[in-house]
Write a protein that holds these residues in place. Structure first.
Motif, mmCIF file in Angstrom:
data_model
loop_
_atom_site.group_PDB
_atom_site.id
_atom_site.type_symbol
_atom_site.label_atom_id
_atom_site.label_comp_id
_atom_site.label_asym_id
_atom_site.label_seq_id
_atom_site.Cartn_x
_atom_site.Cartn_y
_atom_site.Cartn_z
ATOM 1 N N PRO A 103 0.819 -1.217 0.000
ATOM 2 C CA PRO A 103 0.000 0.000 0.000
ATOM 3 C C PRO A 103 0.854 1.270 0.000
ATOM 4 O O PRO A 103 0.415 2.297 -0.508
ATOM 5 C CB PRO A 103 -0.819 -0.120 1.287
ATOM 6 C CG PRO A 103 -0.160 -1.146 2.116
ATOM 7 C CD PRO A 103 0.616 -2.037 1.210
ATOM 8 N N VAL A 150 3.617 1.792 -1.660
ATOM 9 C CA VAL A 150 4.016 2.103 -3.039
ATOM 10 C C VAL A 150 2.812 2.686 -3.786
ATOM 11 O O VAL A 150 2.931 3.636 -4.546
ATOM 12 C CB VAL A 150 4.541 0.833 -3.745
ATOM 13 C CG1 VAL A 150 4.812 1.095 -5.212
ATOM 14 C CG2 VAL A 150 5.790 0.322 -3.052
ATOM 15 N N ARG A 151 1.642 2.115 -3.500
ATOM 16 C CA ARG A 151 0.432 2.583 -4.172
ATOM 17 C C ARG A 151 0.097 4.020 -3.773
ATOM 18 O O ARG A 151 -0.293 4.830 -4.611
ATOM 19 C CB ARG A 151 -0.715 1.650 -3.785
ATOM 20 C CG ARG A 151 -1.829 1.622 -4.780
ATOM 21 C CD ARG A 151 -2.799 0.491 -4.511
ATOM 22 N NE ARG A 151 -3.359 0.543 -3.177
ATOM 23 C CZ ARG A 151 -3.364 -0.494 -2.347
ATOM 24 N NH1 ARG A 151 -2.833 -1.647 -2.704
ATOM 25 N NH2 ARG A 151 -3.890 -0.400 -1.152
ATOM 26 N N CYS A 152 0.236 4.338 -2.481
ATOM 27 C CA CYS A 152 -0.199 5.648 -1.989
ATOM 28 C C CYS A 152 0.795 6.764 -2.286
ATOM 29 O O CYS A 152 0.430 7.934 -2.225
ATOM 30 C CB CYS A 152 -0.414 5.602 -0.486
ATOM 31 S SG CYS A 152 -1.932 4.786 -0.067
ATOM 32 N N CYS A 153 2.045 6.434 -2.556
ATOM 33 C CA CYS A 153 3.068 7.468 -2.690
ATOM 34 C C CYS A 153 2.752 8.385 -3.874
ATOM 35 O O CYS A 153 2.611 7.921 -4.999
ATOM 36 C CB CYS A 153 4.436 6.827 -2.891
ATOM 37 S SG CYS A 153 5.712 8.059 -3.143
ATOM 38 N N PRO A 154 2.623 9.714 -3.614
ATOM 39 C CA PRO A 154 2.226 10.609 -4.705
ATOM 40 C C PRO A 154 3.358 10.947 -5.677
ATOM 41 O O PRO A 154 3.102 11.501 -6.738
ATOM 42 C CB PRO A 154 1.765 11.870 -3.967
ATOM 43 C CG PRO A 154 2.502 11.851 -2.689
ATOM 44 C CD PRO A 154 2.714 10.415 -2.332
ATOM 45 N N THR A 155 4.600 10.639 -5.313
ATOM 46 C CA THR A 155 5.702 11.046 -6.186
ATOM 47 C C THR A 155 6.433 9.867 -6.811
ATOM 48 O O THR A 155 7.318 10.058 -7.638
ATOM 49 C CB THR A 155 6.748 11.861 -5.406
ATOM 50 O OG1 THR A 155 7.327 11.008 -4.424
ATOM 51 C CG2 THR A 155 6.131 13.070 -4.741
ATOM 52 N N GLY A 202 3.954 11.650 4.448
ATOM 53 C CA GLY A 202 3.452 10.733 5.475
ATOM 54 C C GLY A 202 2.389 9.764 4.982
ATOM 55 O O GLY A 202 1.892 8.951 5.757
ATOM 56 N N ALA A 203 2.013 9.830 3.699
ATOM 57 C CA ALA A 203 0.961 8.936 3.189
ATOM 58 C C ALA A 203 1.368 7.476 3.346
ATOM 59 O O ALA A 203 0.549 6.635 3.730
ATOM 60 C CB ALA A 203 0.655 9.250 1.731
ATOM 61 N N ILE A 258 3.427 6.196 5.519
ATOM 62 C CA ILE A 258 3.457 5.820 6.940
ATOM 63 C C ILE A 258 2.045 5.470 7.387
ATOM 64 O O ILE A 258 1.813 4.456 8.055
ATOM 65 C CB ILE A 258 4.044 6.977 7.778
ATOM 66 C CG1 ILE A 258 5.510 7.188 7.413
ATOM 67 C CG2 ILE A 258 3.881 6.697 9.269
ATOM 68 C CD1 ILE A 258 6.179 8.327 8.125
ATOM 69 N N ALA A 259 1.075 6.310 6.974
ATOM 70 C CA ALA A 259 -0.318 6.053 7.354
ATOM 71 C C ALA A 259 -0.870 4.810 6.665
ATOM 72 O O ALA A 259 -1.804 4.197 7.158
ATOM 73 C CB ALA A 259 -1.186 7.262 7.016
ATOM 74 N N SER A 260 -0.285 4.438 5.520
ATOM 75 C CA SER A 260 -0.859 3.326 4.764
ATOM 76 C C SER A 260 -0.296 1.965 5.169
ATOM 77 O O SER A 260 -0.782 0.946 4.716
ATOM 78 C CB SER A 260 -0.639 3.538 3.265
ATOM 79 O OG SER A 260 0.686 3.200 2.930
ATOM 80 N N CYS A 261 0.738 1.940 6.016
ATOM 81 C CA CYS A 261 1.390 0.671 6.355
ATOM 82 C C CYS A 261 0.719 0.015 7.553
ATOM 83 O O CYS A 261 0.766 0.545 8.656
ATOM 84 C CB CYS A 261 2.869 0.889 6.670
ATOM 85 S SG CYS A 261 3.673 -0.640 7.175
ATOM 86 N N GLY A 267 -4.457 -7.743 3.301
ATOM 87 C CA GLY A 267 -4.452 -7.770 1.840
ATOM 88 C C GLY A 267 -3.183 -7.268 1.175
ATOM 89 O O GLY A 267 -3.199 -6.919 0.003
ATOM 90 N N THR A 268 -2.069 -7.237 1.911
ATOM 91 C CA THR A 268 -0.856 -6.657 1.328
ATOM 92 C C THR A 268 0.101 -7.703 0.772
ATOM 93 O O THR A 268 1.138 -7.368 0.221
ATOM 94 C CB THR A 268 -0.111 -5.820 2.383
ATOM 95 O OG1 THR A 268 0.253 -6.696 3.446
ATOM 96 C CG2 THR A 268 -0.986 -4.710 2.924
#
Lengths: 173, 313
Positions: free
Chosen positions: A60, A62-67, A89-90, A92-95, A164-165
């Motif tokens: 998640p 890798v998926r959430c990272c905006p850059t 921090g996306a 961090i919050a997604s892990c 689900g990861t």
């Protein structure tokens, strides 16, 4: 990587080796030891686990990272490219394992499976120092690697597979 | 009794014992983004429907605050970044799987349009305004000619902005409270409702006020419906989702949520607006201020409670 919970004594040598090898700032850690005690006194059972990033196949972070700073390296290791990370921090919050932390220098940091050592044919620092040899590392696609061999022989589990990861850190039980 | 005791050697700052990576910046930005999306949505909608004369505040006056609140929101976002000098990396890639990426790009569309919208209507505030350079007049004429197209772009991008403020949270499967797709429509409805409330605060036309009170009432109804559905979904899901819901059903967020968000932010303004529509004379400011207050508290609660909710292993 596979962690033998029957052999791990929780000495934290893996934690210290990682902090030294990767210059992890004081007060932070990329790997850690968790002890889970369960049962009814006096019938107690204890499981000791050396934990770190699960290098999930469906990550998640890798998926959430905006850059695109969080990415898969060849072979599936999940890495953060420091000068592409904006520190939002996306990830961090997604892990679900909370395996990442904000480095004091601004970027997000985590276990890299010591890819700089692996590229040279060495084992990650935690694996090479473990005094009970409870950590097994290798390529899961190679049927003869240490980790593939031990996973064929032993019973194992992964942590919260229901998130689900598809985590790639295996715990021998 | 069988018990389980977990002892972890990890103590990373802002992660343990409880995740607290996002502070006030994110909920404030989500509130301001939703508010701007709401105001711009109504401005674009009534321009497309050709009702500029009927709803002058919504179309021409209220959008003047949107560039300001968007910039304040963007500054809050910038302050939240830990690696600030690299923020431009957001605009070197488009990552469709990351809501934060397409949100950043949506802001790149909405913010300039909000400025253009103000420039087109500047004579409403300063009747004698004259642009200093001729090319601005030419641009002005160009946008006026293509106002319908501009409105459609604004309508769609403001809807995306409104939904994105919620989807940003629901993309994180690690935080059960956030991990519900209802947050997208819920944040959109709340953003539109705060937008309508801001228009209500600014409008001087009785006809426009009544129309927006009616719209706001409908949006509050939708929010209530979505909140009930969100909890029904949680309670019928896995243990971690039930635990997430229990933060609001007896847990530490029970009072702030049900008192400040649901009662003061939704139920009371709905009642006041109903009475106003029935012809009662009430102080006009109370209902919209309560809606705005409820909107901001709602985002703070969801942002903070979401970081508390987690998977246990």
């Amino acid at each position: 990587m596979a962690v033998d919970t029957k052999k791990c004594v929780g000495c934290s040598d893996c934690v210290v080796a990682c902090q030294t090898e990767n210059n992890v700032p004081i007060g932070y850690c990329r790997d850690w030891v968790t002890e889970v005690t369960d049962g009814t006194y006096p019938q107690l059972e204890i499981e000791i686990r050396s934990e770190r990033c699960n290098h999930c196949e469906n990550a998640p972070c890798v998926r959430c990272c905006p850059t695109g700073a969080s990415q898969f390296a060849e072979g599936g290791i999940v890495l953060v490219e420091h000068d592409r990370c904006i520190g939002c921090g996306a990830c961090i919050a997604s892990c679900p394992y909370d395996a990442r932390y904000p480095h004091p220098d601004g970027y997000v940091d985590k276990c890299t499976f010591c890819i700089h050592r692996v590229d040279k044919g060495l084992k990650p620092a935690c694996v090479s120092v473990c005094p009970t040899k409870c950590l097994y590392f290798g390529d899961l696609d190679d049927p003869n690697s240490d980790v593939s061999v031990v996973l064929k022989k032993r019973k194992w589990k992964t942590l919260i597979p229901e998130a689900g990861t598809r985590p790639q850190l295996y715990f021998l039980i | 009794m069988k018990e389980e005791l977990i002892v972890s050697g990890r103590m990373n700052h802002l992660i343990d014992p409880q995740l607290h990576i996002w502070h006030w910046h994110i909920p404030l930005y989500l509130f301001l983004g939703g508010l701007a999306a709401g105001i711009l949505f109504f401005a674009a909608l009534y321009t497309i429907l050709g009702k500029e004369k009927e709803y002058p505040t919504a179309v021409k006056i209220a959008p003047f605050i949107t560039p300001i609140i968007l910039v304040v929101g963007l500054m809050a976002l910038f302050l939240d970044l830990n690696h600030k000098l690299y923020f431009w990396r957001l605009y070197t890639t488009i990552r469709l799987q990351s809501p934060m990426s397409w949100g950043a790009w949506t802001l790149m569309v909405v913010t300039p349009i909000s400025v253009i919208w103000c420039a087109l209507n500047i004579k409403e505030i300063f009747p004698n305004w004259k642009w200093k350079y001729e090319f601005i007049d030419e641009l002005d004429a160009f946008f006026r000619k293509n106002l319908k197209t501009l409105s459609w772009v604004l309508l769609i991008s403001s809807l995306i902005l409104g939904v994105y403020t919620g989807i940003l949270f629901s993309a994180f499967n690690a935080r059960p409270l956030w991990n519900t797709s209802i947050l997208g429509p819920l944040f959109l409805a709340s953003g539109l409702s705060t937008g309508a409330a801001a228009i209500l605060l600014m409008s001087k036309s009785h006809h426009e006020r009544l129309a927006f009170a009616r719209i706001d009432l409908m949006l509050i109804g939708i929010e209530m419906f979505l909140i009930i559905h969100m909890f029904m979904g949680f309670l019928a899901s896995t243990q971690v989702h039930i635990d997430a819901a229990s933060l609001f059903l007896g847990g530490p967020y029970t009072t702030p949520f049900w008192l400040f968000v649901v009662t003061l932010g939704l139920a009371v303004p709905a009642l006041l607006e109903t009475l106003e529509l029935k012809g009662f004379k009430l102080p006009a400011m109370i209902a919209p201020i309560l809606v705005l207050f409820g909107g901001i508290v709602f985002r703070f609660i969801i942002a903070y409670a979401g970081q508390v909710s987690r998977w246990l292993y």
